[in-house]
Design a protein around this motif. Sequence first.
Motif, PDB file in Angstrom:
ATOM      1  N   LEU A 116       0.834  -1.195   0.000  1.00 33.02           N
ATOM      2  CA  LEU A 116       0.000   0.000   0.000  1.00 33.02           C
ATOM      3  C   LEU A 116       0.873   1.251   0.000  1.00 33.02           C
ATOM      4  CD1 LEU A 116      -2.582  -1.204   2.656  1.00 33.02           C
ATOM      5  CD2 LEU A 116      -3.115  -0.665   0.260  1.00 33.02           C
ATOM      6  N   PRO A 117       0.331   2.398  -0.418  1.00 32.26           N
ATOM      7  CA  PRO A 117       1.106   3.637  -0.364  1.00 32.26           C
ATOM      8  C   PRO A 117       1.613   3.925   1.049  1.00 32.26           C
ATOM      9  CG  PRO A 117      -0.867   3.952  -1.686  1.00 32.26           C
ATOM     10  CD  PRO A 117      -0.986   2.596  -1.059  1.00 32.26           C
ATOM     11  N   ALA A 118       2.751   4.574   1.128  1.00 33.62           N
ATOM     12  CA  ALA A 118       3.334   4.906   2.426  1.00 33.62           C
ATOM     13  C   ALA A 118       2.366   5.759   3.241  1.00 33.62           C
ATOM     14  CB  ALA A 118       4.649   5.656   2.223  1.00 33.62           C
ATOM     15  N   GLY A 119       2.273   5.458   4.516  1.00 32.40           N
ATOM     16  CA  GLY A 119       1.424   6.237   5.408  1.00 32.40           C
ATOM     17  C   GLY A 119      -0.047   5.880   5.365  1.00 32.40           C
ATOM     18  N   THR A 120      -0.400   4.747   4.757  1.00 33.18           N
ATOM     19  CA  THR A 120      -1.801   4.352   4.666  1.00 33.18           C
ATOM     20  C   THR A 120      -2.376   4.052   6.052  1.00 33.18           C
ATOM     21  OG1 THR A 120      -1.553   3.419   2.445  1.00 33.18           O
ATOM     22  CG2 THR A 120      -3.417   2.638   3.742  1.00 33.18           C
ATOM     23  N   ARG A 121      -3.479   4.730   6.398  1.00 31.96           N
ATOM     24  CA  ARG A 121      -4.143   4.493   7.677  1.00 31.96           C
ATOM     25  C   ARG A 121      -5.433   3.707   7.519  1.00 31.96           C
ATOM     26  NH1 ARG A 121      -5.294   9.566  11.058  1.00 31.96           N
ATOM     27  NH2 ARG A 121      -5.601   7.954  12.638  1.00 31.96           N
ATOM     28  N   ALA A 122      -6.023   3.775   6.316  1.00 27.39           N
ATOM     29  CA  ALA A 122      -7.291   3.093   6.074  1.00 27.39           C
ATOM     30  C   ALA A 122      -7.414   2.786   4.593  1.00 27.39           C
ATOM     31  CB  ALA A 122      -8.464   3.956   6.528  1.00 27.39           C
ATOM     32  N   VAL A 123      -8.149   1.712   4.278  1.00 29.61           N
ATOM     33  CA  VAL A 123      -8.440   1.362   2.891  1.00 29.61           C
ATOM     34  C   VAL A 123      -9.936   1.102   2.782  1.00 29.61           C
ATOM     35  CG1 VAL A 123      -7.819  -0.045   0.899  1.00 29.61           C
ATOM     36  CG2 VAL A 123      -6.210   0.196   2.776  1.00 29.61           C
ATOM     37  N   SER A 124     -10.558   1.680   1.748  1.00 28.96           N
ATOM     38  CA  SER A 124     -11.991   1.555   1.517  1.00 28.96           C
ATOM     39  C   SER A 124     -12.245   0.734   0.259  1.00 28.96           C
ATOM     40  CB  SER A 124     -12.609   2.948   1.366  1.00 28.96           C
ATOM     41  OG  SER A 124     -13.982   2.870   1.040  1.00 28.96           O
ATOM     42  N   PHE A 125     -13.223  -0.178   0.328  1.00 30.31           N
ATOM     43  CA  PHE A 125     -13.541  -1.079  -0.781  1.00 30.31           C
ATOM     44  C   PHE A 125     -15.033  -1.047  -1.059  1.00 30.31           C
ATOM     45  CE2 PHE A 125      -9.809  -2.749   1.333  1.00 30.31           C
ATOM     46  CZ  PHE A 125      -8.988  -3.177   0.302  1.00 30.31           C
ATOM     47  N   GLY A 126     -15.422  -1.499  -2.282  1.00 29.87           N
ATOM     48  CA  GLY A 126     -16.840  -1.658  -2.533  1.00 29.87           C
ATOM     49  C   GLY A 126     -17.244  -1.699  -3.987  1.00 29.87           C
ATOM     50  N   THR A 127     -18.545  -1.940  -4.194  1.00 33.50           N
ATOM     51  CA  THR A 127     -19.279  -1.853  -5.459  1.00 33.50           C
ATOM     52  C   THR A 127     -18.817  -2.884  -6.488  1.00 33.50           C
ATOM     53  OG1 THR A 127     -19.450   0.496  -4.912  1.00 33.50           O
ATOM     54  CG2 THR A 127     -20.350  -0.167  -6.995  1.00 33.50           C
ATOM     55  N   CYS A 128     -18.832  -2.500  -7.764  1.00 39.30           N
ATOM     56  CA  CYS A 128     -18.613  -3.449  -8.869  1.00 39.30           C
ATOM     57  C   CYS A 128     -17.263  -4.147  -8.790  1.00 39.30           C
ATOM     58  CB  CYS A 128     -18.698  -2.734 -10.217  1.00 39.30           C
ATOM     59  SG  CYS A 128     -20.148  -1.711 -10.437  1.00 39.30           S
ATOM     60  N   ILE A 148     -24.698  -2.953  -3.592  1.00 38.49           N
ATOM     61  CA  ILE A 148     -25.124  -4.063  -4.448  1.00 38.49           C
ATOM     62  C   ILE A 148     -25.672  -3.581  -5.793  1.00 38.49           C
ATOM     63  CG2 ILE A 148     -26.720  -6.013  -4.648  1.00 38.49           C
ATOM     64  CD1 ILE A 148     -24.485  -6.398  -2.585  1.00 38.49           C
ATOM     65  N   ARG A 149     -25.139  -4.162  -6.850  1.00 42.43           N
ATOM     66  CA  ARG A 149     -25.664  -3.984  -8.211  1.00 42.43           C
ATOM     67  C   ARG A 149     -26.083  -5.373  -8.680  1.00 42.43           C
ATOM     68  NH1 ARG A 149     -26.096   0.653  -6.738  1.00 42.43           N
ATOM     69  NH2 ARG A 149     -24.658   2.335  -7.286  1.00 42.43           N
ATOM     70  N   ALA A 150     -27.327  -5.734  -8.377  1.00 39.33           N
ATOM     71  CA  ALA A 150     -27.784  -7.113  -8.554  1.00 39.33           C
ATOM     72  C   ALA A 150     -27.651  -7.602  -9.990  1.00 39.33           C
ATOM     73  CB  ALA A 150     -29.239  -7.237  -8.094  1.00 39.33           C
ATOM     74  N   GLY A 151     -27.792  -6.699 -10.960  1.00 40.68           N
ATOM     75  CA  GLY A 151     -27.684  -7.101 -12.352  1.00 40.68           C
ATOM     76  C   GLY A 151     -26.317  -7.586 -12.758  1.00 40.68           C
ATOM     77  N   LEU A 152     -25.305  -7.282 -11.962  1.00 40.21           N
ATOM     78  CA  LEU A 152     -23.940  -7.720 -12.251  1.00 40.21           C
ATOM     79  C   LEU A 152     -23.579  -9.020 -11.536  1.00 40.21           C
ATOM     80  CD1 LEU A 152     -21.889  -4.397 -12.094  1.00 40.21           C
ATOM     81  CD2 LEU A 152     -22.476  -5.730 -14.132  1.00 40.21           C
ATOM     82  N   ILE A 153     -24.463  -9.518 -10.670  1.00 36.96           N
ATOM     83  CA  ILE A 153     -24.139 -10.669  -9.833  1.00 36.96           C
ATOM     84  C   ILE A 153     -24.840 -11.911 -10.384  1.00 36.96           C
ATOM     85  CG2 ILE A 153     -24.271 -11.615  -7.495  1.00 36.96           C
ATOM     86  CD1 ILE A 153     -24.290  -8.718  -6.461  1.00 36.96           C
ATOM     87  N   PRO A 154     -24.103 -12.822 -11.026  1.00 36.64           N
ATOM     88  CA  PRO A 154     -24.749 -13.976 -11.664  1.00 36.64           C
ATOM     89  C   PRO A 154     -25.264 -15.016 -10.681  1.00 36.64           C
ATOM     90  CG  PRO A 154     -22.366 -14.122 -11.900  1.00 36.64           C
ATOM     91  CD  PRO A 154     -22.658 -12.777 -11.309  1.00 36.64           C
ATOM     92  N   ASP A 155     -24.632 -15.114  -9.509  1.00 33.63           N
ATOM     93  CA  ASP A 155     -25.011 -16.107  -8.513  1.00 33.63           C
ATOM     94  C   ASP A 155     -25.155 -15.404  -7.163  1.00 33.63           C
ATOM     95  OD1 ASP A 155     -25.137 -18.144  -6.605  1.00 33.63           O
ATOM     96  OD2 ASP A 155     -23.833 -19.493  -7.750  1.00 33.63           O
ATOM     97  N   ALA A 156     -26.390 -15.062  -6.817  1.00 38.51           N
ATOM     98  CA  ALA A 156     -26.631 -14.276  -5.605  1.00 38.51           C
ATOM     99  C   ALA A 156     -26.177 -15.002  -4.345  1.00 38.51           C
ATOM    100  CB  ALA A 156     -28.113 -13.924  -5.497  1.00 38.51           C
ATOM    101  N   ASP A 157     -26.440 -16.284  -4.248  1.00 36.71           N
ATOM    102  CA  ASP A 157     -26.062 -17.029  -3.043  1.00 36.71           C
ATOM    103  C   ASP A 157     -24.549 -17.098  -2.892  1.00 36.71           C
ATOM    104  OD1 ASP A 157     -28.689 -17.459  -2.338  1.00 36.71           O
ATOM    105  OD2 ASP A 157     -28.808 -19.441  -3.277  1.00 36.71           O
ATOM    106  N   ALA A 158     -23.842 -17.271  -4.005  1.00 34.78           N
ATOM    107  CA  ALA A 158     -22.379 -17.314  -3.945  1.00 34.78           C
ATOM    108  C   ALA A 158     -21.829 -15.967  -3.492  1.00 34.78           C
ATOM    109  CB  ALA A 158     -21.809 -17.698  -5.304  1.00 34.78           C
ATOM    110  N   TYR A 159     -22.423 -14.879  -3.991  1.00 36.15           N
ATOM    111  CA  TYR A 159     -21.952 -13.558  -3.571  1.00 36.15           C
ATOM    112  C   TYR A 159     -22.232 -13.328  -2.089  1.00 36.15           C
ATOM    113  CZ  TYR A 159     -21.291  -8.585  -3.064  1.00 36.15           C
ATOM    114  OH  TYR A 159     -20.854  -7.368  -2.622  1.00 36.15           O
ATOM    115  N   ARG A 160     -23.412 -13.734  -1.620  1.00 36.17           N
ATOM    116  CA  ARG A 160     -23.738 -13.557  -0.197  1.00 36.17           C
ATOM    117  C   ARG A 160     -22.749 -14.314   0.686  1.00 36.17           C
ATOM    118  NH1 ARG A 160     -29.418 -14.331  -2.335  1.00 36.17           N
ATOM    119  NH2 ARG A 160     -30.291 -12.212  -2.406  1.00 36.17           N
ATOM    120  N   ALA A 161     -22.373 -15.509   0.268  1.00 28.91           N
ATOM    121  CA  ALA A 161     -21.389 -16.288   1.030  1.00 28.91           C
ATOM    122  C   ALA A 161     -20.030 -15.594   1.006  1.00 28.91           C
ATOM    123  CB  ALA A 161     -21.286 -17.698   0.467  1.00 28.91           C
TER     124      ALA A 161
END
Length: 303
Positions: free
Chosen positions: A114-126, A157-170
């Motif tokens: 990670l870049p030097a001095g990283t205190r937090a990392v944010s993730f999400g979406t597609c 959540i962008r449900a149209g991009l998720i082919p297997d909802a149960d797999a994504y939930r797991a």
Amino acid sequence: MIVVAGEALIDLVPQGRGALAGLKPALGGGPYNTAVALGRLGSPTAFCSRTSRDAFGEALLDGLREAGVDVSAVQRGAEPTTLAVATIDIDGSAAYSFYVDGTADRLFAAPAELPAGTRAVSFGTCSLVLEPGATAYEELLRAAAAQGVFTALDPNIRAGLIPDADAYRARFKSWLPSVSLLKLSEEDALWLGGTPSEWLAAGPSAVVVTHGGDGLTVFTRGGAVLPVPGEQVDVVDTIGAGDTVNAALLHGLARLDALSPQALDALGTEDWTRLLRFAARAAAITCSRAGAQPPYTSELGEL
């Protein structure tokens, strides 16, 4: 430094009603909007992604630079930029259709560090759905958590991009031991099928659930449940509102020196109330103008 990891794309926003209304390109993507919002709020921010070398990709990088975001960790590729076609409902809510096959951001590779001095990392979406990049972002999430770095997750959540909802939930559940702060909308919560208490038991120190114009609620590992009402505003559209909440929460936690699970556990009612009201105010400003246009510190003031 707060690092935001995830996709940057172009939103094609309709300028009228009907399927054939003219479309205006706008800079977007949940993580991208979060990074821009953090930069506008004055938090030292870096963006970790992969963007195209096409004209849209250059415009996305220019938007980050204009917000003061460090783009040195952005990978580049010859593939085209992802496109998201928005549909705006009568109440301003946005839904999306995505054009993602063979696009640049899908080929993201986890960086060695990670870049030097990283205190937090944010993730999400597609970015956590589309392979092979999703696996690379997941690897980065787990590595950051293992190093003791504060991590934030907004599944968005962008449900149209998720082919297997149960797999994504797991898969979502498998991320939770590596997450410090989970933020999600009540629609996301309904789709995922869990509860804040279940998610807290799996790992996060706090869960923030947004309720659109009705505000947001924090659930803490200590058992607190604290709702804060939304700010009243004439809504133009809701594009970027949740991403602005992400940024406001991270910015506020940095100001409170609470970017660690232990510090998050120690926050009291007064601190959480200030933080959630700040996030609600920021989101309201974003909703008051077209597209993802998060506020600057000068519009909000400090926490």
